[in-house]
Scaffold this motif. Structure first.
Motif, PDB file in Angstrom:
ATOM      1  N   GLY A   1       0.818  -1.201   0.000  1.00 33.17           N
ATOM      2  CA  GLY A   1       0.000   0.000   0.000  1.00 33.17           C
ATOM      3  C   GLY A   1       0.853   1.252   0.000  1.00 33.17           C
ATOM      4  N   GLY A   2       0.189   2.395  -0.182  1.00 33.04           N
ATOM      5  CA  GLY A   2       0.913   3.655  -0.171  1.00 33.04           C
ATOM      6  C   GLY A   2       0.103   4.771  -0.771  1.00 33.04           C
ATOM      7  N   LEU A   3       0.789   5.862  -1.070  1.00 35.32           N
ATOM      8  CA  LEU A   3       0.176   7.052  -1.646  1.00 35.32           C
ATOM      9  C   LEU A   3       0.535   7.129  -3.122  1.00 35.32           C
ATOM     10  CD1 LEU A   3      -1.245   9.839  -1.389  1.00 35.32           C
ATOM     11  CD2 LEU A   3       1.001  10.777  -0.747  1.00 35.32           C
ATOM     12  N   VAL A   4      -0.473   7.339  -3.954  1.00 33.06           N
ATOM     13  CA  VAL A   4      -0.250   7.410  -5.397  1.00 33.06           C
ATOM     14  C   VAL A   4      -1.172   8.468  -5.985  1.00 33.06           C
ATOM     15  CG1 VAL A   4      -1.929   5.596  -5.911  1.00 33.06           C
ATOM     16  CG2 VAL A   4      -0.047   6.020  -7.504  1.00 33.06           C
ATOM     17  N   GLN A   5      -0.745   9.088  -7.069  1.00 32.77           N
ATOM     18  CA  GLN A   5      -1.595  10.070  -7.740  1.00 32.77           C
ATOM     19  C   GLN A   5      -2.648   9.373  -8.590  1.00 32.77           C
ATOM     20  OE1 GLN A   5       1.067  12.730  -9.903  1.00 32.77           O
ATOM     21  NE2 GLN A   5       0.914  14.220  -8.237  1.00 32.77           N
ATOM     22  N   ALA A   6      -3.743  10.054  -8.816  1.00 34.12           N
ATOM     23  CA  ALA A   6      -4.797   9.523  -9.677  1.00 34.12           C
ATOM     24  C   ALA A   6      -4.215   9.172 -11.043  1.00 34.12           C
ATOM     25  CB  ALA A   6      -5.916  10.541  -9.824  1.00 34.12           C
ATOM     26  N   GLY A   7      -4.626   8.025 -11.547  1.00 33.95           N
ATOM     27  CA  GLY A   7      -4.108   7.531 -12.813  1.00 33.95           C
ATOM     28  C   GLY A   7      -2.910   6.612 -12.670  1.00 33.95           C
TER      29      GLY A   7
ATOM     30  N   LEU B   1      -5.779   4.260 -11.098  1.00 31.49           N
ATOM     31  CA  LEU B   1      -6.383   4.493  -9.789  1.00 31.49           C
ATOM     32  C   LEU B   1      -7.108   5.818  -9.729  1.00 31.49           C
ATOM     33  CD1 LEU B   1      -3.560   2.962  -7.621  1.00 31.49           C
ATOM     34  CD2 LEU B   1      -5.964   2.328  -7.471  1.00 31.49           C
ATOM     35  N   LYS B   2      -8.188   5.824  -8.953  1.00 32.49           N
ATOM     36  CA  LYS B   2      -9.033   7.000  -8.773  1.00 32.49           C
ATOM     37  C   LYS B   2      -9.072   7.370  -7.287  1.00 32.49           C
ATOM     38  CE  LYS B   2     -12.101   5.271 -12.426  1.00 32.49           C
ATOM     39  NZ  LYS B   2     -13.497   4.887 -12.750  1.00 32.49           N
ATOM     40  N   PRO B   3      -9.352   8.624  -6.972  1.00 32.65           N
ATOM     41  CA  PRO B   3      -9.455   9.000  -5.548  1.00 32.65           C
ATOM     42  C   PRO B   3     -10.463   8.147  -4.784  1.00 32.65           C
ATOM     43  CG  PRO B   3      -9.313  10.959  -6.916  1.00 32.65           C
ATOM     44  CD  PRO B   3      -9.426   9.786  -7.861  1.00 32.65           C
ATOM     45  N   GLU B   4     -11.515   7.701  -5.442  1.00 36.75           N
ATOM     46  CA  GLU B   4     -12.522   6.877  -4.762  1.00 36.75           C
ATOM     47  C   GLU B   4     -12.037   5.462  -4.462  1.00 36.75           C
ATOM     48  OE1 GLU B   4     -12.924   8.665  -7.581  1.00 36.75           O
ATOM     49  OE2 GLU B   4     -14.230   7.623  -9.027  1.00 36.75           O
TER      50      GLU B   4
ATOM     51  N   TYR C   1     -10.666 -16.021   7.119  1.00 34.24           N
ATOM     52  CA  TYR C   1      -9.351 -15.541   7.531  1.00 34.24           C
ATOM     53  C   TYR C   1      -9.067 -14.184   6.886  1.00 34.24           C
ATOM     54  CZ  TYR C   1      -9.031 -20.481   8.635  1.00 34.24           C
ATOM     55  OH  TYR C   1      -9.283 -21.734   9.126  1.00 34.24           O
ATOM     56  N   TRP C   2      -8.396 -13.314   7.657  1.00 34.02           N
ATOM     57  CA  TRP C   2      -8.147 -11.952   7.217  1.00 34.02           C
ATOM     58  C   TRP C   2      -6.737 -11.503   7.541  1.00 34.02           C
ATOM     59  CZ3 TRP C   2     -11.679  -9.025   4.556  1.00 34.02           C
ATOM     60  CH2 TRP C   2     -12.968  -9.554   4.469  1.00 34.02           C
ATOM     61  N   GLY C   3      -6.213 -10.656   6.676  1.00 28.83           N
ATOM     62  CA  GLY C   3      -4.971  -9.987   6.976  1.00 28.83           C
ATOM     63  C   GLY C   3      -5.223  -8.727   7.780  1.00 28.83           C
ATOM     64  N   GLN C   4      -4.164  -8.011   8.059  1.00 26.16           N
ATOM     65  CA  GLN C   4      -4.257  -6.832   8.918  1.00 26.16           C
ATOM     66  C   GLN C   4      -4.659  -5.577   8.142  1.00 26.16           C
ATOM     67  OE1 GLN C   4      -1.491  -7.932   7.632  1.00 26.16           O
ATOM     68  NE2 GLN C   4      -0.331  -6.138   6.970  1.00 26.16           N
ATOM     69  N   GLY C   5      -4.570  -5.618   6.837  1.00 23.83           N
ATOM     70  CA  GLY C   5      -4.944  -4.471   6.011  1.00 23.83           C
ATOM     71  C   GLY C   5      -3.761  -3.592   5.660  1.00 23.83           C
ATOM     72  N   THR C   6      -3.878  -2.935   4.514  1.00 26.95           N
ATOM     73  CA  THR C   6      -2.849  -2.002   4.071  1.00 26.95           C
ATOM     74  C   THR C   6      -3.545  -0.782   3.461  1.00 26.95           C
ATOM     75  OG1 THR C   6      -0.817  -1.750   2.760  1.00 26.95           O
ATOM     76  CG2 THR C   6      -2.561  -3.097   1.794  1.00 26.95           C
ATOM     77  N   GLN C   7      -3.054   0.402   3.797  1.00 28.56           N
ATOM     78  CA  GLN C   7      -3.694   1.639   3.368  1.00 28.56           C
ATOM     79  C   GLN C   7      -3.296   1.995   1.942  1.00 28.56           C
ATOM     80  OE1 GLN C   7      -5.877   3.888   5.137  1.00 28.56           O
ATOM     81  NE2 GLN C   7      -6.044   4.808   3.097  1.00 28.56           N
TER      82      GLN C   7
ATOM     83  N   THR D   1      -3.943   5.242  -0.619  1.00 21.89           N
ATOM     84  CA  THR D   1      -4.454   6.602  -0.732  1.00 21.89           C
ATOM     85  C   THR D   1      -4.163   7.122  -2.128  1.00 21.89           C
ATOM     86  OG1 THR D   1      -4.061   6.992   1.621  1.00 21.89           O
ATOM     87  CG2 THR D   1      -4.414   8.923   0.224  1.00 21.89           C
ATOM     88  N   VAL D   2      -5.216   7.555  -2.813  1.00 21.40           N
ATOM     89  CA  VAL D   2      -5.075   8.077  -4.174  1.00 21.40           C
ATOM     90  C   VAL D   2      -5.401   9.559  -4.143  1.00 21.40           C
ATOM     91  CG1 VAL D   2      -5.754   7.835  -6.579  1.00 21.40           C
ATOM     92  CG2 VAL D   2      -5.784   5.834  -5.070  1.00 21.40           C
ATOM     93  N   SER D   3      -4.431  10.374  -4.495  1.00 25.71           N
ATOM     94  CA  SER D   3      -4.632  11.815  -4.480  1.00 25.71           C
ATOM     95  C   SER D   3      -5.089  12.308  -5.853  1.00 25.71           C
ATOM     96  CB  SER D   3      -3.330  12.516  -4.083  1.00 25.71           C
ATOM     97  OG  SER D   3      -2.330  12.263  -5.050  1.00 25.71           O
ATOM     98  N   SER D   4      -5.890  13.376  -5.828  1.00 24.16           N
ATOM     99  CA  SER D   4      -6.427  13.908  -7.089  1.00 24.16           C
ATOM    100  C   SER D   4      -5.518  14.964  -7.684  1.00 24.16           C
ATOM    101  CB  SER D   4      -7.809  14.492  -6.854  1.00 24.16           C
ATOM    102  OG  SER D   4      -7.746  15.483  -5.853  1.00 24.16           O
TER     103      SER D   4
END
Length: 124
Positions: free
Chosen positions: A9-15, A86-89, A113-119, A121-124
């Protein structure tokens, strides 16, 4: 015991693109369905994609069809979520899940069964 560990996971720009990984351990997953779900703040956890590990059959939410894929690497016991355009939504915590039934189902209540999750974030 069954353990699912997400990463990527991480931060990425739209598209842009990201690839999430889910490393599975604790047993053989050849008869399992592996799924990806996501949950945005204040919203219910929603289905994104799933794959039958044995057959390779897949299912995708309408909102991600044509943009996301769910490949697997049996040698590494790892399932991926390749996310393109990727889109902001798409911003949410993404969870990997495993269902021993072998049936591809879209309700998160069906997955044991589930993992812990990963964030993601898509910025516009």
């Amino acid at each position: 015991q069954v353990q699912l560990v997400e990463s990527g996971g991480g931060l990425v720009q739209a598209g842009g693109s990201l690839r999430l990984s889910c490393a599975a351990s604790g047993r053989s997953f050849s008869s399992y369905v592996m799924g990806w779900f996501r949950q945005a703040p204040g919203k219910e956890r929603e289905f994104v994609a799933a794959i039958n590990w044995n057959s390779g059959s897949t299912n995708y939410a309408d909102s991600v069809k044509g943009r996301f894929t769910i490949p697997r690497d049996s040698a590494k016991n790892t399932v991926y979520l390749q996310m393109n355009s990727l889109k902001p939504e798409d911003t949410a915590v993404y969870y990997c899940a495993a269902d021993p039934s072998g049936y591809i189902r879209t309700s998160y209540r069906r997955y044991a069964y589930w993992g812990q999750g990963t964030q993601v974030t898509v910025s516009s």
